[in-house]
Design a protein around this motif. Structure first.
Motif, PDB file in Angstrom:
ATOM      1  N   THR A  89     -62.982  50.577   2.378  1.00 32.36           N
ATOM      2  CA  THR A  89     -61.986  51.446   2.118  1.00 32.36           C
ATOM      3  C   THR A  89     -60.752  50.636   1.602  1.00 32.36           C
ATOM      4  OG1 THR A  89     -60.902  51.601   4.047  1.00 32.36           O
ATOM      5  CG2 THR A  89     -62.740  53.078   3.917  1.00 32.36           C
ATOM      6  N   GLN A  90     -59.838  51.441   0.922  1.00 35.44           N
ATOM      7  CA  GLN A  90     -58.807  50.923   0.318  1.00 35.44           C
ATOM      8  C   GLN A  90     -57.816  50.051   1.440  1.00 35.44           C
ATOM      9  OE1 GLN A  90     -56.307  53.489  -2.199  1.00 35.44           O
ATOM     10  NE2 GLN A  90     -57.257  52.611  -4.105  1.00 35.44           N
ATOM     11  N   MET A  91     -57.957  50.895   2.488  1.00 35.25           N
ATOM     12  CA  MET A  91     -57.027  50.286   3.649  1.00 35.25           C
ATOM     13  C   MET A  91     -57.549  49.063   4.221  1.00 35.25           C
ATOM     14  SD  MET A  91     -54.286  51.767   4.059  1.00 35.25           S
ATOM     15  CE  MET A  91     -53.644  51.094   5.461  1.00 35.25           C
ATOM     16  N   GLU A  92     -59.036  49.130   4.336  1.00 34.23           N
ATOM     17  CA  GLU A  92     -59.756  47.688   4.680  1.00 34.23           C
ATOM     18  C   GLU A  92     -59.207  46.469   4.000  1.00 34.23           C
ATOM     19  OE1 GLU A  92     -63.548  49.454   7.087  1.00 34.23           O
ATOM     20  OE2 GLU A  92     -63.396  49.277   5.001  1.00 34.23           O
ATOM     21  N   GLY A 105     -59.622  46.806 -13.130  1.00 31.45           N
ATOM     22  CA  GLY A 105     -59.222  47.649 -12.225  1.00 31.45           C
ATOM     23  C   GLY A 105     -60.465  48.526 -11.713  1.00 31.45           C
ATOM     24  N   MET A 106     -61.124  48.824 -12.839  1.00 28.91           N
ATOM     25  CA  MET A 106     -62.680  49.553 -12.834  1.00 28.91           C
ATOM     26  C   MET A 106     -63.475  48.802 -11.950  1.00 28.91           C
ATOM     27  SD  MET A 106     -62.743  52.084 -15.798  1.00 28.91           S
ATOM     28  CE  MET A 106     -64.213  51.184 -16.475  1.00 28.91           C
ATOM     29  N   PHE A 107     -63.671  47.685 -12.189  1.00 28.53           N
ATOM     30  CA  PHE A 107     -64.485  46.397 -11.621  1.00 28.53           C
ATOM     31  C   PHE A 107     -64.301  46.378  -9.928  1.00 28.53           C
ATOM     32  CE2 PHE A 107     -65.604  41.995 -10.704  1.00 28.53           C
ATOM     33  CZ  PHE A 107     -67.072  42.224 -10.730  1.00 28.53           C
ATOM     34  N   ILE A 108     -62.980  46.340  -9.761  1.00 26.86           N
ATOM     35  CA  ILE A 108     -62.311  46.029  -8.594  1.00 26.86           C
ATOM     36  C   ILE A 108     -62.797  47.009  -7.729  1.00 26.86           C
ATOM     37  CG2 ILE A 108     -60.414  45.735  -6.883  1.00 26.86           C
ATOM     38  CD1 ILE A 108     -59.227  44.066  -9.119  1.00 26.86           C
ATOM     39  N   CYS A 109     -62.213  48.329  -8.359  1.00 18.29           N
ATOM     40  CA  CYS A 109     -62.766  49.584  -7.584  1.00 18.29           C
ATOM     41  C   CYS A 109     -64.212  49.933  -7.182  1.00 18.29           C
ATOM     42  CB  CYS A 109     -62.243  50.721  -8.426  1.00 18.29           C
ATOM     43  SG  CYS A 109     -62.166  52.116  -7.700  1.00 18.29           S
ATOM     44  N   LYS A 110     -64.836  49.608  -7.966  1.00 19.51           N
ATOM     45  CA  LYS A 110     -66.532  49.810  -8.042  1.00 19.51           C
ATOM     46  C   LYS A 110     -67.031  48.738  -6.840  1.00 19.51           C
ATOM     47  CE  LYS A 110     -70.619  48.869 -10.401  1.00 19.51           C
ATOM     48  NZ  LYS A 110     -71.260  47.591  -9.512  1.00 19.51           N
ATOM     49  N   LEU A 111     -66.469  47.508  -6.901  1.00 26.91           N
ATOM     50  CA  LEU A 111     -66.989  46.532  -5.984  1.00 26.91           C
ATOM     51  C   LEU A 111     -66.514  46.950  -4.434  1.00 26.91           C
ATOM     52  CD1 LEU A 111     -66.796  43.117  -7.736  1.00 26.91           C
ATOM     53  CD2 LEU A 111     -68.668  44.535  -7.088  1.00 26.91           C
ATOM     54  N   ARG A 112     -65.191  47.586  -4.612  1.00 22.45           N
ATOM     55  CA  ARG A 112     -64.474  47.886  -3.173  1.00 22.45           C
ATOM     56  C   ARG A 112     -65.374  48.903  -2.582  1.00 22.45           C
ATOM     57  NH1 ARG A 112     -62.372  52.076  -1.844  1.00 22.45           N
ATOM     58  NH2 ARG A 112     -61.237  52.397  -3.545  1.00 22.45           N
ATOM     59  N   LYS A 113     -65.501  49.948  -3.441  1.00 20.32           N
ATOM     60  CA  LYS A 113     -66.209  51.179  -2.774  1.00 20.32           C
ATOM     61  C   LYS A 113     -67.554  50.895  -2.302  1.00 20.32           C
ATOM     62  CE  LYS A 113     -63.703  54.610  -5.412  1.00 20.32           C
ATOM     63  NZ  LYS A 113     -63.654  55.666  -6.326  1.00 20.32           N
ATOM     64  N   GLU A 114     -68.168  49.833  -2.629  1.00 10.72           N
ATOM     65  CA  GLU A 114     -69.342  49.428  -2.136  1.00 10.72           C
ATOM     66  C   GLU A 114     -69.419  48.919  -0.745  1.00 10.72           C
ATOM     67  OE1 GLU A 114     -71.307  46.751  -4.898  1.00 10.72           O
ATOM     68  OE2 GLU A 114     -71.451  48.127  -6.343  1.00 10.72           O
ATOM     69  N   ASN A 115     -68.295  48.326  -0.226  1.00  4.93           N
ATOM     70  CA  ASN A 115     -68.308  47.623   0.795  1.00  4.93           C
ATOM     71  C   ASN A 115     -67.074  48.355   1.858  1.00  4.93           C
ATOM     72  OD1 ASN A 115     -70.197  45.576   0.454  1.00  4.93           O
ATOM     73  ND2 ASN A 115     -68.840  45.022  -1.256  1.00  4.93           N
ATOM     74  N   GLU A 173     -63.481  36.765  -2.475  1.00  6.65           N
ATOM     75  CA  GLU A 173     -64.333  36.557  -1.105  1.00  6.65           C
ATOM     76  C   GLU A 173     -64.508  37.923  -0.370  1.00  6.65           C
ATOM     77  OE1 GLU A 173     -63.388  34.851   3.327  1.00  6.65           O
ATOM     78  OE2 GLU A 173     -62.795  33.384   1.672  1.00  6.65           O
ATOM     79  N   SER A 174     -63.567  38.916  -0.402  1.00  8.38           N
ATOM     80  CA  SER A 174     -63.648  40.216   0.208  1.00  8.38           C
ATOM     81  C   SER A 174     -64.702  40.987  -0.615  1.00  8.38           C
ATOM     82  CB  SER A 174     -62.363  41.136   0.054  1.00  8.38           C
ATOM     83  OG  SER A 174     -61.245  40.502   0.950  1.00  8.38           O
ATOM     84  N   MET A 175     -64.800  40.840  -2.101  1.00 10.27           N
ATOM     85  CA  MET A 175     -65.621  41.609  -2.965  1.00 10.27           C
ATOM     86  C   MET A 175     -67.252  40.689  -2.738  1.00 10.27           C
ATOM     87  SD  MET A 175     -64.152  44.040  -3.844  1.00 10.27           S
ATOM     88  CE  MET A 175     -62.420  44.720  -3.633  1.00 10.27           C
ATOM     89  N   HIS A 176     -67.150  39.582  -2.387  1.00 10.27           N
ATOM     90  CA  HIS A 176     -68.532  38.836  -2.416  1.00 10.27           C
ATOM     91  C   HIS A 176     -68.834  38.412  -3.885  1.00 10.27           C
ATOM     92  CE1 HIS A 176     -68.672  39.712   1.854  1.00 10.27           C
ATOM     93  NE2 HIS A 176     -68.709  40.983   1.469  1.00 10.27           N
ATOM     94  N   VAL A 177     -68.067  38.082  -4.613  1.00 13.54           N
ATOM     95  CA  VAL A 177     -68.265  37.592  -5.923  1.00 13.54           C
ATOM     96  C   VAL A 177     -67.389  36.236  -6.357  1.00 13.54           C
ATOM     97  CG1 VAL A 177     -68.641  39.930  -6.989  1.00 13.54           C
ATOM     98  CG2 VAL A 177     -66.224  38.940  -6.923  1.00 13.54           C
ATOM     99  N   SER A 178     -67.607  35.793  -7.166  1.00 17.25           N
ATOM    100  CA  SER A 178     -67.160  34.390  -7.430  1.00 17.25           C
ATOM    101  C   SER A 178     -66.185  34.453  -8.643  1.00 17.25           C
ATOM    102  CB  SER A 178     -68.098  33.524  -7.976  1.00 17.25           C
ATOM    103  OG  SER A 178     -67.607  32.003  -8.506  1.00 17.25           O
ATOM    104  N   VAL A 179     -65.121  33.800  -8.601  1.00 15.62           N
ATOM    105  CA  VAL A 179     -63.966  34.106  -9.513  1.00 15.62           C
ATOM    106  C   VAL A 179     -64.490  33.286 -10.904  1.00 15.62           C
ATOM    107  CG1 VAL A 179     -61.875  34.420  -7.836  1.00 15.62           C
ATOM    108  CG2 VAL A 179     -62.726  32.107  -8.424  1.00 15.62           C
ATOM    109  N   LEU A 180     -65.392  32.401 -10.568  1.00 18.32           N
ATOM    110  CA  LEU A 180     -65.940  31.492 -11.674  1.00 18.32           C
ATOM    111  C   LEU A 180     -66.662  32.237 -12.766  1.00 18.32           C
ATOM    112  CD1 LEU A 180     -67.005  28.458  -9.775  1.00 18.32           C
ATOM    113  CD2 LEU A 180     -64.448  28.718 -10.689  1.00 18.32           C
ATOM    114  N   ASN A 181     -67.256  33.478 -12.350  1.00 21.84           N
ATOM    115  CA  ASN A 181     -67.937  34.104 -13.514  1.00 21.84           C
ATOM    116  C   ASN A 181     -67.399  35.263 -14.055  1.00 21.84           C
ATOM    117  OD1 ASN A 181     -70.182  32.938 -12.575  1.00 21.84           O
ATOM    118  ND2 ASN A 181     -70.767  34.316 -11.078  1.00 21.84           N
TER     119      ASN A 181
END
Length: 62
Positions: free
Chosen positions: A19-22, A7-17, A54-62
């Motif tokens: 809003t929650q609504m987006e 959750g903290m990882f998702i929140c950090k990445l999301r805030k870089e790019n 894709e939204s967070m610009h990270v790979s699910v493989l890492n």
């Protein structure tokens, strides 16, 4: 990774790019679902992982 850390990882990445609504609009989920995941209350649906990564610009493989 436990739910709180994810959750903290998702929140950090999301805030870089965006809003929650987006993110809600991109994933076609509710704002409550995004909020719960960012607070570490459970994990995102496994079917959402490709779109979330894709939204967070990270790979699910890492």
């Amino acid at each position: 990774m436990n739910a709180k850390d994810m959750g903290m990882f998702i929140c950090k990445l999301r805030k870089e790019n965006m809003t929650q609504m987006e993110l809600v609009q991109q994933l076609h989920v509710t704002d409550k679902a995004v909020s719960r995941r960012e607070r570490g209350i459970g994990y995102p649906d496994i079917q959402l992982l490709p779109a979330l990564s894709e939204s967070m610009h990270v790979s699910v493989l890492n």
